[in-house]
Design a protein around this motif. Structure first.
Motif, mmCIF file in Angstrom:
data_model
loop_
_atom_site.group_PDB
_atom_site.id
_atom_site.type_symbol
_atom_site.label_atom_id
_atom_site.label_comp_id
_atom_site.label_asym_id
_atom_site.label_seq_id
_atom_site.Cartn_x
_atom_site.Cartn_y
_atom_site.Cartn_z
ATOM 1 N N SER A 7 0.831 -1.201 0.000
ATOM 2 C CA SER A 7 0.000 0.000 0.000
ATOM 3 C C SER A 7 0.865 1.250 0.000
ATOM 4 C CB SER A 7 -0.923 0.009 1.221
ATOM 5 O OG SER A 7 -0.158 0.042 2.417
ATOM 6 N N PHE A 8 0.208 2.380 -0.130
ATOM 7 C CA PHE A 8 0.871 3.669 -0.030
ATOM 8 C C PHE A 8 -0.111 4.646 0.597
ATOM 9 C CE2 PHE A 8 -1.372 3.585 -4.020
ATOM 10 C CZ PHE A 8 -1.880 4.860 -4.188
ATOM 11 N N HIS A 14 -4.816 5.304 3.735
ATOM 12 C CA HIS A 14 -4.159 4.047 3.401
ATOM 13 C C HIS A 14 -4.760 3.506 2.100
ATOM 14 C CE1 HIS A 14 -2.111 0.241 4.193
ATOM 15 N NE2 HIS A 14 -3.259 -0.399 3.990
ATOM 16 N N ILE A 15 -3.941 3.402 1.033
ATOM 17 C CA ILE A 15 -4.429 2.960 -0.267
ATOM 18 C C ILE A 15 -3.723 1.662 -0.659
ATOM 19 C CG2 ILE A 15 -4.747 3.545 -2.688
ATOM 20 C CD1 ILE A 15 -6.247 5.389 -0.803
ATOM 21 N N LEU A 16 -4.499 0.630 -0.937
ATOM 22 C CA LEU A 16 -3.944 -0.643 -1.391
ATOM 23 C C LEU A 16 -3.673 -0.584 -2.892
ATOM 24 C CD1 LEU A 16 -6.330 -3.147 0.430
ATOM 25 C CD2 LEU A 16 -3.901 -2.841 0.921
ATOM 26 N N TRP A 17 -2.511 -1.113 -3.283
ATOM 27 C CA TRP A 17 -2.200 -1.160 -4.707
ATOM 28 C C TRP A 17 -3.170 -2.078 -5.449
ATOM 29 C CZ3 TRP A 17 0.464 2.053 -7.518
ATOM 30 C CH2 TRP A 17 1.496 2.800 -6.933
ATOM 31 N N THR A 18 -3.570 -3.186 -4.814
ATOM 32 C CA THR A 18 -4.530 -4.090 -5.451
ATOM 33 C C THR A 18 -5.863 -3.385 -5.695
ATOM 34 O OG1 THR A 18 -5.048 -4.918 -3.233
ATOM 35 C CG2 THR A 18 -3.540 -6.228 -4.576
ATOM 36 N N ASP A 19 -6.262 -2.524 -4.745
ATOM 37 C CA ASP A 19 -7.509 -1.769 -4.896
ATOM 38 C C ASP A 19 -7.385 -0.768 -6.035
ATOM 39 O OD1 ASP A 19 -10.103 -0.904 -4.248
ATOM 40 O OD2 ASP A 19 -9.336 0.670 -2.940
ATOM 41 N N LEU A 20 -6.238 -0.087 -6.113
ATOM 42 C CA LEU A 20 -6.029 0.922 -7.141
ATOM 43 C C LEU A 20 -5.981 0.304 -8.532
ATOM 44 C CD1 LEU A 20 -5.359 3.791 -8.064
ATOM 45 C CD2 LEU A 20 -2.949 3.308 -7.585
ATOM 46 N N ILE A 21 -5.110 -0.683 -8.728
ATOM 47 C CA ILE A 21 -4.946 -1.280 -10.055
ATOM 48 C C ILE A 21 -6.207 -2.040 -10.470
ATOM 49 C CG2 ILE A 21 -3.589 -2.891 -11.438
ATOM 50 C CD1 ILE A 21 -1.203 -2.257 -9.625
ATOM 51 N N ALA A 54 -7.955 -7.241 -2.453
ATOM 52 C CA ALA A 54 -8.219 -6.007 -1.713
ATOM 53 C C ALA A 54 -9.410 -6.160 -0.781
ATOM 54 C CB ALA A 54 -8.456 -4.853 -2.689
ATOM 55 N N SER A 55 -10.465 -6.821 -1.233
ATOM 56 C CA SER A 55 -11.670 -6.990 -0.430
ATOM 57 C C SER A 55 -11.433 -7.899 0.761
ATOM 58 C CB SER A 55 -12.804 -7.551 -1.292
ATOM 59 O OG SER A 55 -13.153 -6.651 -2.309
ATOM 60 N N GLY A 174 -13.159 1.749 4.017
ATOM 61 C CA GLY A 174 -11.832 2.312 3.843
ATOM 62 C C GLY A 174 -11.253 2.109 2.459
ATOM 63 N N LEU A 175 -12.068 1.635 1.507
ATOM 64 C CA LEU A 175 -11.605 1.455 0.125
ATOM 65 C C LEU A 175 -11.923 2.725 -0.658
ATOM 66 C CD1 LEU A 175 -12.801 -2.224 -0.473
ATOM 67 C CD2 LEU A 175 -10.504 -1.426 0.132
ATOM 68 N N TYR A 176 -11.098 3.748 -0.430
ATOM 69 C CA TYR A 176 -11.393 5.072 -0.965
ATOM 70 C C TYR A 176 -11.271 5.132 -2.484
ATOM 71 C CZ TYR A 176 -10.948 6.094 3.964
ATOM 72 O OH TYR A 176 -11.108 6.073 5.323
ATOM 73 N N VAL A 177 -10.328 4.351 -3.024
ATOM 74 C CA VAL A 177 -10.207 4.300 -4.476
ATOM 75 C C VAL A 177 -11.475 3.710 -5.078
ATOM 76 C CG1 VAL A 177 -8.939 3.318 -6.414
ATOM 77 C CG2 VAL A 177 -7.696 4.164 -4.419
ATOM 78 N N SER A 178 -11.978 2.637 -4.458
ATOM 79 C CA SER A 178 -13.206 2.012 -4.943
ATOM 80 C C SER A 178 -14.369 2.997 -4.919
ATOM 81 C CB SER A 178 -13.551 0.784 -4.094
ATOM 82 O OG SER A 178 -12.628 -0.256 -4.308
#
Length: 215
Positions: A7-8, A14-21, A54-55, A174-178
């Motif tokens: 994550s980053f 807190h952002i997961l790379w799996t969530d973003l991609i 991510a989930s 907390g999945l803000y990208v989603s």
């Protein structure tokens, strides 16, 4: 497998790379579906695998099971669209019949009720929010993806209904990208619905030869 939880931080979140991609690929799927290209399905398959990771990390079982279902439905859609292309019939975009709409709605309502009860009784599932919201997203996404595999214009409308619950659920988890992607989805889905609806009406009016799926 620590890379699945990599994550980053962005603006303190807190952002997961799996969530973003995974969500970038999900956006690509909507764009590819608008173009009716066969690449819709392999891209959806890869995105579903990333969003599954991510989930699970965010303890959102509805989203996690949705991705598992997406993997299977992506295979079904891939086979269905490819079969139309090879047979020369092409991908015929059409509106669902009254009977099909009743069935889709019944599956959405009854399926949500059944899955919500299942989530409530499975104590080992760490549900981040309402089991009904998770169940609705799970069943609604399944209904939409199945309708998409059948090239039904109505699948875009089902996605709008799913997005209305998906945004607050993603924020709560907390999945803000989603959550942000769900908002973009809404705009893209409306465009997709307009395009497919116009094509369906034009085909009925002029009865042209079916359009072949592009690659």
């Amino acid at each position: 497998m620590n890379w699945l939880n990599a994550s980053f931080s962005l603006f303190g979140e807190h952002i997961l790379w799996t969530d973003l991609i995974g969500n970038v690929l999900s956006l690509a799927v909507v764009w590819l579906a608008m173009r009716k290209t066969i690449w819709t399905w392999p891209v959806q398959l890869v995105g579903a695998l990333l969003l599954l990771a991510a989930s699970m990390h965010a303890a959102v079982p509805g989203n996690a099971l949705k991705q598992v279902l997406f993997i299977g439905l992506a295979g079904l859609g891939w086979w269905s669209w490819t079969r139309g292309r090879r047979s020369g019939e092409g991908l015929v975009v059409r509106s669902a019949t009254a009977r099909e709409r009743v069935i889709l709605l019944a599956v959405l309502v009854l399926g949500t009720a059944l899955v919500a009860q299942l989530f409530t009784r499975l104590d080992w599932l760490e549900i981040a929010w309402s089991p009904w919201a998770n169940a609705y997203i799970f069943v609604g996404s399944a209904v939409a993806t199945f309708a998409q595999s059948r090239a039904l214009v109505d699948f875009w409308i089902v996605w709008v209904l799913v997005d209305l619950v998906g945004v607050p659920l993603a924020l709560k988890s907390g999945l803000y990208v989603s959550a942000a992607v769900y908002g973009v989805f809404f705009l893209m889905v409306m465009i997709g619905f307009r395009n497919w609806h116009r094509e369906s009406r034009a085909r009925i009016a002029s009865d042209p030869r079916p359009e072949v799926v592009t690659v």
